[in-house]
Design an enzyme around this catalytic site. Structure first.
Site, PDB file in Angstrom:
ATOM      1  N   CYS A 135     -25.342   3.615  30.354  1.00  0.00           N
ATOM      2  CA  CYS A 135     -25.277   2.929  29.058  1.00  0.00           C
ATOM      3  C   CYS A 135     -26.417   3.336  28.131  1.00  0.00           C
ATOM      4  CB  CYS A 135     -25.202   1.419  29.259  1.00  0.00           C
ATOM      5  SG  CYS A 135     -24.491   0.559  27.826  1.00  0.00           S
ATOM      6  N   HIS A 194     -20.107   0.482  32.157  1.00  0.00           N
ATOM      7  CA  HIS A 194     -20.792  -0.117  33.312  1.00  0.00           C
ATOM      8  C   HIS A 194     -19.802  -0.242  34.473  1.00  0.00           C
ATOM      9  CE1 HIS A 194     -24.620  -1.335  31.453  1.00  0.00           C
ATOM     10  NE2 HIS A 194     -23.919  -1.596  30.368  1.00  0.00           N
ATOM     11  N   GLU A 225     -20.415  -0.323  37.427  1.00  0.00           N
ATOM     12  CA  GLU A 225     -21.026  -1.129  38.488  1.00  0.00           C
ATOM     13  C   GLU A 225     -20.855  -2.628  38.276  1.00  0.00           C
ATOM     14  OE1 GLU A 225     -24.213  -1.361  35.371  1.00  0.00           O
ATOM     15  OE2 GLU A 225     -22.718   0.111  36.007  1.00  0.00           O
TER      16      GLU A 225
END
Length: 340
Positions: free
Chosen positions: A141, A233, A235
């Site tokens: 990011c 993102h 994750e």
């Protein structure tokens, strides 16, 4: 924080010492990975858990030594600073070790321009070091935006509205990183800025995935280290976007932000979106912190696919690291990353 991830088992602290004696016979299956966790204080521990869980699920037969760091120039609350100082390794230790892979997260912006952020010098030192001192580094990011600015002068562009939600991404370039990826890849994005695909391609980056709504998702560039960039993102766990959305509502009600936050795209179910629309009308007319007590019960869509994209990307990333672990010989560069 140093953790051994071993065949779906997480062993922390003193257990590393006896475990090390058992690793000699299987050293070629061990990878050393560092997480430079610069996320805002409320997300600091959640980010540790998310990446640890991902690596644990993707590790397969490999043992992973997982080390946590944070840039010393990222501003922290006293509580978060204590956690970093007591649990994380010192950044100067990074340069003295041998790391197969690195994961670098973004930080919450403070300055209007990235190169004016208080951590800019520490971050650019890290970028330069990682180019030759890792097998591969992931930039997540805001860290991805900072890296391409430093490396190639590519400026990010302000979006008319926050890119916030779960977006369908398609694989546009065949690559080992996206091998066996589901179609579509559902990836969480949460950002106010973007890097234009045309700028990346012109500078020599290779775009691997993109979303029709959110734009570029994953892109790569090869140095001595393979740099992997996430605008999103992958994750994030299922509740990450919810926590951010509720945080932004709280900031609106306490007048820390002027505009009421938009709903995350393709995230809450239809009934929840209707309830939140009614709450927004009330909040804009009765703007007061106490209204947070009246927030409705929140339910997510059943098809958000949290973690599916990350499972593929990180499994393939670890395979790439494992294939080159024996070949990578990096001379220690002590002092290069020492805090200013």
């Amino acid at each position: 924080m140093t953790i051994l991830i071993d065949r779906d088992q997480v062993i922390a602290g003193p257990a590393l010492v006896p475990a090390a004696r058992d690793l000699a016979r299987d050293a070629d299956a061990e990878l050393t990975i560092g997480l430079i966790n610069n996320m805002p204080d409320p997300a600091l521990k959640a980010t540790e858990r998310q990446f640890m869980k991902l690596l644990q699920a993707a590790a397969g037969p490999r043992r992973i030594r997982f080390h946590c760091f944070s840039l010393p120039s990222v501003k922290r609350s006293p509580e978060a600073k204590w956690h970093v100082e007591s649990e994380y390794s010192d950044l100067s230790d990074l340069a003295r070790g041998k790391f197969d892979g690195l994961i670098v997260t973004g930080a919450e912006p403070i300055a209007s321009e990235l190169d004016q952020e208080p951590y800019w010098q520490d971050l650019t030192n890290l970028i330069d070091w990682a180019k030759t001192s890792t097998r591969s580094t992931i930039w997540s990011c805001l860290a991805a935006h900072a890296a391409v600015l430093h490396l190639d002068g590519i400026e990010r562009r302000r979006l008319p509205a926050k890119c916030h939600g779960v977006f369908d991404c398609e694989v546009v370039t065949s690559d080992s990183l996206t091998h066996a990826a589901p179609a579509p890849l559902k990836v969480s994005h949460s950002r106010l800025n973007e890097i234009a695909e045309s700028d990346l391609v012109q500078a020599g980056y290779q775009v691997l995935t993109r979303s029709a709504q959110a734009g570029v998702d994953v892109f790569v560039r090869q140095y001595a280290s393979r740099f992997v960039f996430f605008q999103g993102h992958p994750e994030y766990d299922a509740l990450s976007l919810q926590r951010e959305y509720l945080r932004d509502i709280g900031r609106y009600l306490t007048r820390q932000r002027e505009n009421y936050p938009r709903l995350p795209v393709s995230y809450f179910d239809a009934a929840t979106e209707e309830k939140l629309a009614r709450f927004e009308k009330k909040a804009t007319h009765q703007r007061h912190p106490a209204l947070t007590n009246e927030l409705p019960r929140l339910n997510l869509r059943a098809d958000i696919g949290a973690g599916n994209a990350a499972a593929v990307l990180f499994r393939n990333w670890l395979r790439h690291l494992g294939e080159g672990a024996d070949a990578l010989a990096v001379a220690p560069s002590e002092g290069v990353l020492a805090p200013r």
